[in-house]
Design a protein around this motif. Structure first.
Motif, mmCIF file in Angstrom:
data_model
loop_
_atom_site.group_PDB
_atom_site.id
_atom_site.type_symbol
_atom_site.label_atom_id
_atom_site.label_comp_id
_atom_site.label_asym_id
_atom_site.label_seq_id
_atom_site.Cartn_x
_atom_site.Cartn_y
_atom_site.Cartn_z
ATOM 1 N N ILE A 1 32.750 19.342 -53.418
ATOM 2 C CA ILE A 1 32.096 20.164 -54.448
ATOM 3 C C ILE A 1 32.255 21.640 -54.121
ATOM 4 N N ILE A 2 32.029 21.996 -52.856
ATOM 5 C CA ILE A 2 32.146 23.401 -52.451
ATOM 6 C C ILE A 2 33.549 23.924 -52.724
ATOM 7 N N SER A 3 34.557 23.187 -52.291
ATOM 8 C CA SER A 3 35.944 23.605 -52.500
ATOM 9 C C SER A 3 36.266 23.725 -53.986
ATOM 10 N N GLN B 1 25.669 32.773 -55.691
ATOM 11 C CA GLN B 1 26.111 31.383 -55.682
ATOM 12 C C GLN B 1 27.366 31.221 -54.819
ATOM 13 N N LYS B 2 28.301 32.158 -54.958
ATOM 14 C CA LYS B 2 29.523 32.093 -54.156
ATOM 15 C C LYS B 2 29.200 32.249 -52.673
ATOM 16 N N SER B 3 28.307 33.184 -52.354
ATOM 17 C CA SER B 3 27.943 33.406 -50.953
ATOM 18 C C SER B 3 27.302 32.160 -50.360
ATOM 19 N N TYR B 4 26.454 31.511 -51.144
ATOM 20 C CA TYR B 4 25.796 30.298 -50.657
ATOM 21 C C TYR B 4 26.832 29.212 -50.352
ATOM 22 N N LEU B 5 27.807 29.050 -51.237
ATOM 23 C CA LEU B 5 28.837 28.030 -51.027
ATOM 24 C C LEU B 5 29.721 28.354 -49.831
ATOM 25 N N VAL B 6 30.072 29.636 -49.686
ATOM 26 C CA VAL B 6 30.870 30.033 -48.515
ATOM 27 C C VAL B 6 30.077 29.766 -47.238
ATOM 28 N N GLY B 7 28.776 30.056 -47.277
ATOM 29 C CA GLY B 7 27.928 29.792 -46.123
ATOM 30 C C GLY B 7 27.850 28.308 -45.794
ATOM 31 N N LYS B 8 27.784 27.456 -46.830
ATOM 32 C CA LYS B 8 27.774 26.006 -46.603
ATOM 33 C C LYS B 8 29.106 25.548 -46.006
ATOM 34 N N TRP B 9 30.176 26.144 -46.452
ATOM 35 C CA TRP B 9 31.507 25.839 -45.912
ATOM 36 C C TRP B 9 31.550 26.202 -44.428
ATOM 37 N N TYR B 10 31.026 27.383 -44.107
ATOM 38 C CA TYR B 10 30.993 27.838 -42.715
ATOM 39 C C TYR B 10 30.197 26.848 -41.855
ATOM 40 N N GLN B 11 29.038 26.414 -42.354
ATOM 41 C CA GLN B 11 28.222 25.458 -41.610
ATOM 42 C C GLN B 11 28.971 24.150 -41.376
ATOM 43 N N ALA B 12 29.660 23.673 -42.419
ATOM 44 C CA ALA B 12 30.407 22.418 -42.300
ATOM 45 C C ALA B 12 31.544 22.550 -41.294
ATOM 46 N N ASP C 1 20.708 17.452 -54.741
ATOM 47 C CA ASP C 1 21.435 18.165 -53.686
ATOM 48 C C ASP C 1 22.854 18.523 -54.122
ATOM 49 N N PHE C 2 23.478 17.658 -54.898
ATOM 50 C CA PHE C 2 24.818 17.939 -55.400
ATOM 51 C C PHE C 2 24.758 18.905 -56.592
ATOM 52 N N LYS C 3 23.749 18.719 -57.431
ATOM 53 C CA LYS C 3 23.639 19.538 -58.633
ATOM 54 C C LYS C 3 23.464 21.019 -58.301
ATOM 55 N N ILE C 4 22.701 21.313 -57.229
ATOM 56 C CA ILE C 4 22.430 22.709 -56.889
ATOM 57 C C ILE C 4 23.698 23.433 -56.460
ATOM 58 N N LEU C 5 24.729 22.673 -56.035
ATOM 59 C CA LEU C 5 26.001 23.285 -55.662
ATOM 60 C C LEU C 5 26.888 23.554 -56.869
ATOM 61 N N CYS C 6 26.452 23.090 -58.037
ATOM 62 C CA CYS C 6 27.216 23.274 -59.273
ATOM 63 C C CYS C 6 26.415 24.184 -60.198
ATOM 64 N N GLU D 1 11.672 23.557 -54.849
ATOM 65 C CA GLU D 1 11.706 24.143 -56.194
ATOM 66 C C GLU D 1 12.208 25.582 -56.198
ATOM 67 N N VAL D 2 12.232 26.259 -55.043
ATOM 68 C CA VAL D 2 12.658 27.659 -55.021
ATOM 69 C C VAL D 2 14.165 27.807 -54.883
ATOM 70 N N LYS D 3 14.875 26.721 -54.599
ATOM 71 C CA LYS D 3 16.309 26.831 -54.300
ATOM 72 C C LYS D 3 17.099 27.371 -55.490
ATOM 73 N N ALA D 4 16.873 26.785 -56.663
ATOM 74 C CA ALA D 4 17.599 27.250 -57.848
ATOM 75 C C ALA D 4 17.268 28.709 -58.141
ATOM 76 N N GLU D 5 16.024 29.095 -57.947
ATOM 77 C CA GLU D 5 15.600 30.471 -58.195
ATOM 78 C C GLU D 5 16.279 31.429 -57.228
ATOM 79 N N LEU D 6 16.355 31.043 -55.971
ATOM 80 C CA LEU D 6 16.997 31.888 -54.964
ATOM 81 C C LEU D 6 18.468 32.137 -55.273
#
Length: 344
Positions: A91-93, A105-116, A11-16, A173-178
C-alpha cells in the motif's frame, strides 16, 4: 468474490488518503457519466480485505438502486500476500506513486517505509581491508527512491513516530485528523508527542482549537513589546535573558498559527457559499489586508534583548527588556551611524 463480501480494515484504510468532499463528488459524477468504473478495486485474496480502491467502493456503496441497474460494480483484482506487513508495504509503495497525497500524508508514508526498512536484516558494517562498500543507510536508500534528502526522510520518520505516539496515548480516532487536518502541522505534532503522556491530549485539543485556549491566546499587552509603557514589567525581577525572550515570543507563535488558519479560510472563500460576494479584485484587497496585518504584528515581535539596557528594562524598551524588529533595526542603524561618525 462479490463486491458485497469485501471487508474493510481501518489500519489499511488510513494509508489510503480519502478524497475531499468535492473530489469524491467529481469522481461519482465521472463514473455515472462514463457508465462504468474504469479501475478495479484491489483485494487481499485470502482475507477478502480491501487494500486499494476505498473511494471507488464508497461511490458504489452510495449509489441508488436505479444507478446500480445501469452501472456494474467495480471489477475486483485479488492479490495474495504472505502477511499484513507485506500488504502494508504494498500500500505504501502504491500510494507514494500517486499525486493526490498532501505533504503530511506523504511524510507519514515515507516514515512508515523507513520503519519497515529498519526492521530488515542488514549486512555487517564494513571491516578494515574490505573493498566492498557497506550498504547505504536506510534514510539514503529511501531518499534516492523518493527524490528527497536523507535528512527529510529522517524527519518524516520522526513525524510518523509522533503520530503513532499520539494515537497510542490519545486514541485511534485522532489518526485521520493528524494526517488530514490543516490546523496542525508536522512540527507541532512532533512537539506535542514529546510532552509527557498525560499532557498530550490537552495540548493536542488546544492545537486543534478545542478545549481550554492556549496561554499564547490571552496575554498582557506588555508582552508584545514596543507598545505603551506598563507599570509592571513582563519579568517581575531580574535581567531578561534569551530564555525569557523565547517565552515572550509565545504570543507570536500562537498568532502565526491562527493567521495560517485564517489564510486558508480566505483562500477557500471563492469556492464556498461566500464566493458570490467576492470577485478577483476584492479577493486581492482582502489578501493585501491580511498580509499587511500579519506583517505589522510580526514587526512588533520581540526579537532581541534590549541593547540600551542589556535586558535590565528601560524606557526605550518600554520596561520589557526586549526590542521588537522596528526598535532593534533603529538601534542597529543608530549604532552604525555613530560608528561612522567616530571613524571620521
Amino acid at each position: 468474490m462479490r463486491i458485497e463480501d469485501i471487508k474493510k480494515d481501518d489500519d489499511f484504510k488510513i494509508l489510503c488518503p480519502a478524497l475531499q468532499a468535492d473530489e469524491l463528488r467529481r469522481l461519482r459524477e465521472n463514473i455515472i457519466k462514463d457508465g462504468e468504473f474504469r479501475e478495479p478495486v484491489i483485494v487481499w485474496r485470502s482475507e477478502g480485505i480491501l487494500i486499494d480502491g476505498h473511494n471507488r467502493l464508497s461511490v458504489w456503496d452510495n449509489m441508488t438502486d436505479e444507478e446500480r441497474q445501469r452501472i456494474a460494480p467495480p471489477a475486483i483484482n485479488a492479490i495474495e500476500f504472505k502477511d499484513r506487513e507485506a500488504v502494508h508495504n504494498w500500500i505504501i509503495s502504491n500510494q507514494l506513486g500517486r499525486r493526490n497525497l498532501d505533504q503530511k500524508q506523504k511524510s507519514y508514508l515515507v516514515g512508515k517505509w523507513y520503519q519497515a526498512e529498519k526492521k530488515e536484516p542488514h549486512r555487517p558494517s564494513k571491516k578494515k581491508g574490505d573493498t566492498v562498500s557497506p550498504l547505504m543507510k536506510t534514510s539514503e536508500k529511501i531518499a534516492e527512491k523518493t527524490g528527497q534528502s536523507s535528512r527529510q526522510v529522517k524527519r518524516d520518520a520522526q513525524f510518523t513516530e509522533a503520530v503513532e505516539v499520539l494515537v497510542s496515548n490519545i486514541g485511534p480516532e485522532v489518526k485521520a485528523e493528524l494526517l488530514t487536518d490543516k490546523k496542525i502541522g508536522k512540527a507541532r505534532v512532533v512537539e506535542i508527542a514529546a510532552l509527557p503522556a498525560d499532557k498530550q491530549k490537552a495540548e493536542y485539543d488546544r492545537a486543534m482549537g478545542r478545549g481550554e485556549p492556549s496561554p499564547g491566546i490571552t496575554f498582557d499587552p506588555s508582552e508584545w513589546g514596543g507598545m505603551e509603557p506598563v507599570a509592571d514589567p513582563v519579568i517581575p525581577a531580574g535581567t531578561v535573558t534569551e530564555y525569557h525572550l523565547k517565552e515572550m515570543q509565545a504570543p507570536w507563535r500562537e498568532f502565526n498559527r491562527l493567521m495560517t488558519a485564517v489564510k486558508k479560510v480566505i483562500e477557500d472563500l471563492p469556492e464556498g457559499t461566500a464566493g458570490a460576494w467576492c470577485d478577483q479584485n476584492q479577493m486581492a484587497d482582502i489578501m493585501g489586508c491580511y498580509s499587511n496585518l500579519r506583517s505589522t504584528v510580526n514587526h512588533r515581535k520581540p526579537v532581541a534583548i534590549c541593547g540600551h539596557c542589556n535586558g535590565l528594562k528601560c524606557d526605550r524598551c518600554y520596561q520589557t527588556g526586549a526590542l521588537n524588529k522596528d526598535l532593534s533595526e533603529a538601534l542597529r542603524e543608530g549604532t552604525e551611524a555613530t560608528g561612522v561618525l567616530n571613524a571620521r
